[in-house]
Design an enzyme around this catalytic site. Sequence first.
Site, mmCIF file in Angstrom:
data_model
loop_
_atom_site.group_PDB
_atom_site.id
_atom_site.type_symbol
_atom_site.label_atom_id
_atom_site.label_comp_id
_atom_site.label_asym_id
_atom_site.label_seq_id
_atom_site.Cartn_x
_atom_site.Cartn_y
_atom_site.Cartn_z
ATOM 1 N N GLU A 78 4.388 -43.043 -29.188
ATOM 2 C CA GLU A 78 3.269 -43.731 -28.539
ATOM 3 C C GLU A 78 2.100 -42.761 -28.381
ATOM 4 O O GLU A 78 2.182 -41.778 -27.642
ATOM 5 C CB GLU A 78 3.697 -44.264 -27.167
ATOM 6 C CG GLU A 78 2.604 -45.027 -26.452
ATOM 7 C CD GLU A 78 3.018 -45.485 -25.067
ATOM 8 O OE1 GLU A 78 2.428 -46.448 -24.570
ATOM 9 O OE2 GLU A 78 3.935 -44.866 -24.480
ATOM 10 N N CYS A 133 -0.635 -49.541 -21.593
ATOM 11 C CA CYS A 133 0.785 -49.623 -21.969
ATOM 12 C C CYS A 133 1.021 -50.642 -23.073
ATOM 13 O O CYS A 133 1.772 -50.390 -24.019
ATOM 14 C CB CYS A 133 1.629 -49.975 -20.743
ATOM 15 S SG CYS A 133 1.621 -48.706 -19.467
ATOM 16 N N GLU A 192 8.043 -50.465 -15.339
ATOM 17 C CA GLU A 192 7.248 -50.851 -16.509
ATOM 18 C C GLU A 192 6.916 -49.562 -17.238
ATOM 19 O O GLU A 192 6.070 -48.781 -16.807
ATOM 20 C CB GLU A 192 5.996 -51.614 -16.085
ATOM 21 C CG GLU A 192 5.363 -52.415 -17.210
ATOM 22 C CD GLU A 192 4.276 -51.655 -17.934
ATOM 23 O OE1 GLU A 192 4.619 -50.952 -18.918
ATOM 24 O OE2 GLU A 192 3.120 -51.742 -17.538
ATOM 25 N N LYS A 218 1.916 -44.098 -3.921
ATOM 26 C CA LYS A 218 1.671 -42.763 -4.453
ATOM 27 C C LYS A 218 0.940 -42.882 -5.791
ATOM 28 O O LYS A 218 1.537 -43.201 -6.815
ATOM 29 C CB LYS A 218 2.974 -41.986 -4.665
ATOM 30 C CG LYS A 218 2.709 -40.503 -5.010
ATOM 31 C CD LYS A 218 3.904 -39.805 -5.608
ATOM 32 C CE LYS A 218 3.992 -40.010 -7.094
ATOM 33 N NZ LYS A 218 2.854 -39.434 -7.855
#
Length: 470
Positions: free
Chosen positions: A374, A277, A243, A170
Amino acid sequence: MTMTNSMLINGIQVTGDGEAFSVINPATEDAICQCNMASVDQLDQAVAAARAAYPAWRDTPDAERSRLLHQIADRLEANADELARIIVQEQGKPLALAQMEVGAAAGWTRYNADLEIPEQVFEDSDSKRVIGHRKPLGVVASITPWNWPLMIAIWHIMPALRTGNTVICKPSGMTPLNTLRLVEIMNEVLPAGVINSVLGEAEIGSAISGHADINKVIFTGSTPTGQRILVNSATTLKRLTLELGGNDAAIVLPGSDVDAIAEGLFNSAFINMGQTCAALKRLYVHESQYEAVCQKLATLAEQQVVGNGLDDTTTFGPVQNANQYRQVIELVDDARNQGARILCGGSPSADKGYFYPPTIVADVCNGTRLVDEEQFGPVLPVIAYQDVEQAIALANDCSVGLGGSVWGSDTEQAGQIARQLECGTAWINNHAEVLPHIPFGGCKLSGVGVEFGLEGLLEYTQLQVINAPK
């Protein structure tokens, strides 16, 4: 270029029964394709197809699975230009970076094709032989983000297939097109049902994480979404690899050669327009070299050419989507209102598209939103520190711990400091480098489990111990 907008279930192209949505080119804000989300019933069909294909794929000889993965890599290379151009149009990155993504995806596929799981011998005595062997889990679901849409799909899918699992993929609704094309290409090689694609957002994601016939979910994305997956998966106790978010800190040690490290710092922070990331997201510099580092980074930022990724001169593309674009603007404006110095950039483009120039922000500290949150975009806050112990404490003052780095001329000292950072990977004079043979994962709220290398491959398997008397 014709964009594939169909899901693929059991080898058959399918249009979703759910809500229609547009895929937006972030450089133009124009819709490039219409897609439809899957219904939960269609997800069930995809899972059933993967479940039906599983026994034969599990029992396929190891050498044959390896051969088929190499064949997929061949097909990726044969379709590299098409895949790269799809990535640029839906994700925004410059074409050269998209080409690198496709090339790396093929290389990562070949690495996984050649990985082998050794038999573990726990005891081989006069009385017994006890060995451990690895069995596939069953059906694996991959949920991928929008920043490296092809690469992260490969990271999820290839070790799953290599170990004998079947897959439901997905992709993000922001960047589904190259992944849909990837699954098409893979179905030219693989038996029907071994890999399937579905589209959807929260409803489908929730149905995946709670599905009784899915044995593992691997997800790359935000920490809040990862937490929801963890909760939804509890009733089935399915295996998870998560993650999640990072807010990676880097420490520049006193006496560093600024000219030698500046380009590495800049590239580590602004790779993929900062939408990575494990990008460098907070930079701590000793006060003795603070201004020198800030000015060098600002000079590098001002040399970038911001524009459409398909233009030959572009080195820096747009932010991928409107929500992330607004987040970047908000964080920089908040820092400015608190007295931060904006050394370069700092304002969105007036032109159409989600363009925000590479921005260096000085005179900020922990406690500022730009440092604590972030940013996941083209902005780097630079924070001054007085001594190394303070820098370590500031770097570790964070709820997430994906990566971190230490930069300096004395690599032994840098290594000692790197071991004190609370993160899954600590680099020295480098940042954000991930390699297929080196395990990668986070600590704290940055995730569960690891990817890559033999350790990552084993996460797609169940250990079975055979204890036999002689």
